[in-house]
Design a protein around this motif. Structure first.
Motif, PDB file in Angstrom:
ATOM      1  N   THR A  26      84.364 -22.954  59.933  1.00 38.50           N
ATOM      2  CA  THR A  26      83.792 -23.238  61.249  1.00 38.50           C
ATOM      3  C   THR A  26      82.894 -24.467  61.254  1.00 38.50           C
ATOM      4  O   THR A  26      82.542 -24.957  62.331  1.00 38.50           O
ATOM      5  CB  THR A  26      82.969 -22.041  61.757  1.00 38.50           C
ATOM      6  OG1 THR A  26      81.820 -21.863  60.911  1.00 38.50           O
ATOM      7  CG2 THR A  26      83.811 -20.761  61.765  1.00 38.50           C
ATOM      8  N   SER A  84      81.570 -15.613  66.878  1.00 35.47           N
ATOM      9  CA  SER A  84      81.861 -17.019  67.141  1.00 35.47           C
ATOM     10  C   SER A  84      80.955 -17.878  66.266  1.00 35.47           C
ATOM     11  O   SER A  84      79.951 -17.397  65.735  1.00 35.47           O
ATOM     12  CB  SER A  84      81.620 -17.365  68.616  1.00 35.47           C
ATOM     13  OG  SER A  84      80.223 -17.393  68.903  1.00 35.47           O
ATOM     14  N   GLY A 105      84.360 -16.035  70.668  1.00 29.89           N
ATOM     15  CA  GLY A 105      85.352 -16.798  69.920  1.00 29.89           C
ATOM     16  C   GLY A 105      86.770 -16.278  70.002  1.00 29.89           C
ATOM     17  O   GLY A 105      87.715 -16.973  69.630  1.00 29.89           O
ATOM     18  N   TRP A 115      86.685 -27.619  71.267  1.00 33.02           N
ATOM     19  CA  TRP A 115      86.535 -26.335  70.589  1.00 33.02           C
ATOM     20  C   TRP A 115      87.119 -26.329  69.176  1.00 33.02           C
ATOM     21  O   TRP A 115      86.701 -25.550  68.324  1.00 33.02           O
ATOM     22  CB  TRP A 115      87.212 -25.231  71.416  1.00 33.02           C
ATOM     23  CG  TRP A 115      86.987 -25.417  72.876  1.00 33.02           C
ATOM     24  CD1 TRP A 115      87.878 -25.887  73.800  1.00 33.02           C
ATOM     25  CD2 TRP A 115      85.763 -25.198  73.588  1.00 33.02           C
ATOM     26  NE1 TRP A 115      87.298 -25.957  75.044  1.00 33.02           N
ATOM     27  CE2 TRP A 115      85.996 -25.547  74.942  1.00 33.02           C
ATOM     28  CE3 TRP A 115      84.501 -24.730  73.210  1.00 33.02           C
ATOM     29  CZ2 TRP A 115      85.018 -25.445  75.916  1.00 33.02           C
ATOM     30  CZ3 TRP A 115      83.531 -24.629  74.181  1.00 33.02           C
ATOM     31  CH2 TRP A 115      83.779 -24.983  75.508  1.00 33.02           C
ATOM     32  N   TYR A 119      85.603 -23.566  66.527  1.00 32.98           N
ATOM     33  CA  TYR A 119      86.101 -22.251  66.943  1.00 32.98           C
ATOM     34  C   TYR A 119      87.383 -21.909  66.182  1.00 32.98           C
ATOM     35  O   TYR A 119      88.490 -22.017  66.697  1.00 32.98           O
ATOM     36  CB  TYR A 119      86.311 -22.216  68.456  1.00 32.98           C
ATOM     37  CG  TYR A 119      85.015 -22.096  69.211  1.00 32.98           C
ATOM     38  CD1 TYR A 119      84.564 -20.859  69.667  1.00 32.98           C
ATOM     39  CD2 TYR A 119      84.214 -23.205  69.428  1.00 32.98           C
ATOM     40  CE1 TYR A 119      83.363 -20.737  70.339  1.00 32.98           C
ATOM     41  CE2 TYR A 119      83.000 -23.093  70.108  1.00 32.98           C
ATOM     42  CZ  TYR A 119      82.582 -21.855  70.558  1.00 32.98           C
ATOM     43  OH  TYR A 119      81.380 -21.740  71.217  1.00 32.98           O
ATOM     44  N   MET A 121      87.793 -18.770  64.368  1.00 34.03           N
ATOM     45  CA  MET A 121      87.441 -17.422  63.926  1.00 34.03           C
ATOM     46  C   MET A 121      88.619 -16.673  63.323  1.00 34.03           C
ATOM     47  O   MET A 121      88.432 -15.783  62.490  1.00 34.03           O
ATOM     48  CB  MET A 121      86.838 -16.635  65.091  1.00 34.03           C
ATOM     49  CG  MET A 121      85.461 -17.131  65.537  1.00 34.03           C
ATOM     50  SD  MET A 121      84.230 -17.145  64.216  1.00 34.03           S
ATOM     51  CE  MET A 121      84.095 -15.396  63.854  1.00 34.03           C
ATOM     52  N   TYR A 193      90.907 -22.611  74.701  1.00 37.09           N
ATOM     53  CA  TYR A 193      90.972 -22.792  73.252  1.00 37.09           C
ATOM     54  C   TYR A 193      92.317 -23.358  72.790  1.00 37.09           C
ATOM     55  O   TYR A 193      92.377 -24.117  71.819  1.00 37.09           O
ATOM     56  CB  TYR A 193      90.731 -21.464  72.529  1.00 37.09           C
ATOM     57  CG  TYR A 193      89.310 -20.948  72.594  1.00 37.09           C
ATOM     58  CD1 TYR A 193      88.221 -21.781  72.408  1.00 37.09           C
ATOM     59  CD2 TYR A 193      89.071 -19.587  72.838  1.00 37.09           C
ATOM     60  CE1 TYR A 193      86.922 -21.289  72.472  1.00 37.09           C
ATOM     61  CE2 TYR A 193      87.781 -19.082  72.893  1.00 37.09           C
ATOM     62  CZ  TYR A 193      86.704 -19.937  72.717  1.00 37.09           C
ATOM     63  OH  TYR A 193      85.426 -19.446  72.774  1.00 37.09           O
TER      64      TYR A 193
END
Length: 282
Positions: A26, A84, A105, A115, A119, A121, A193
């Protein structure tokens, strides 16, 4: 990778810890909670993952989920990641809404800007954090894993398990978002996303995965009948239909009078832990 201990507390004959590390996935610091029951030196204990819902961190289930007594009784390690990435420079919903961005997330790997950098996850939960647990928690038997979750985290638990069926012996969920392609929360998150190509969304939709042939060994779902999100966002009946049509083994229970809160989750958490523990026996 250095693991920082943020806190440890004795509870129900075990140790509840909260930890932080710098995530390469991340690009941020990530925190997570782990409960380890007392055990004999060198013993190996099965692992139950728990993915939390919108607006949550590891702290919600840790403080309100009431899982430790059951995990101690059955000898199960309980792991709760964050929902997230967080920190300075991590983008949030531009309108400050609670159902997208920080705390939301959706357990996807984002491909759209801004993102995509943080992002991720899906990869964090599927790859990086399990590798860290294997390295830092020697009691964790990674050959015996199960997964559960609530709401957005129920969506995460279902989809992670359906994509990686050899990893988990069982999956359960409380009030899961079962068909993100067919609800406002899912459409908002996945379009932002992942972009507008809905075909790319299907790997993050439990009903679509089941319809496409994905299976899990065993599935348990509890859903409150008084849940205010049931009709518009959760649509449990779509999971019932998908499992029946595909022959996916599932116990999907509608619980009269219960809502979407941790009052509901904590009421059935011990049952879920016991159900997983039975399937995690060596």
């Amino acid at each position: 990778m250095t693991l920082e201990i943020l806190s440890t507390n004795r509870s129900h004959g075990g140790t509840q810890g909260v930890y932080k590390h710098a995530s390469t996935t991340t690009g941020t610091d990530m925190s997570f909670a782990v409960f380890v029951p007392d055990h004999a030196p060198g013993a190996k204990l099965p692992v139950l993952w728990y993915l939390s819902g919108l607006t949550c961190t590891h702290a919600n289930v840790m403080e309100k989920g009431e899982y430790r007594a059951a995990c101690a009784e059955h000898g199960v390690i309980f792991i709760a990641p964050d929902t997230s990435p967080r920190g300075e420079g991590v983008p949030d919903d531009p309108e400050g809404a609670w159902d997208f961005g920080l705390g939301a997330g959706f357990y996807v790997d984002a491909t759209e800007e801004p993102w995509a950098a943080n992002y991720r996850m899906r990869s964090y939960v599927e790859d990086e954090l399990p590798s860290l647990i294997l390295r830092e928690f020697p009691a964790a038997d990674m050959t015996r894993q199960a997964i559960s979750g609530h709401s957005m985290g129920g969506h995460g638990a279902l989809t992670v398990a359906l994509r990686t069926p050899d990893r988990f012996r069982s999956v359960s969920a409380f009030s899961p978002i079962v068909a993100p392609l067919q609800c406002p929360w899912g459409e908002k998150a996945l379009s932002n996303y992942l972009g507008e190509d809905r075909a790319a969304w299907s790997v993050y939709d439990a009903c679509a995965l089941i319809a496409g042939g994905a299976r899990v060994p065993d599935l348990l779902v509890d859903q409150g009948e008084a849940d205010g999100f049931l009709a518009e966002q959760l649509k449990t009946h779509l999971l019932v239909e998908a499992c029946e049509l595909a022959g996916q083994k599932a116990e999907i229970r509608m619980q009269p009078g219960y809502d979407h809160s941790y009052y509901f989750i904590s009421s059935f958490m011990a049952e879920h832990v016991a159900w997983h523990a039975e399937r995690l026996k060596a």
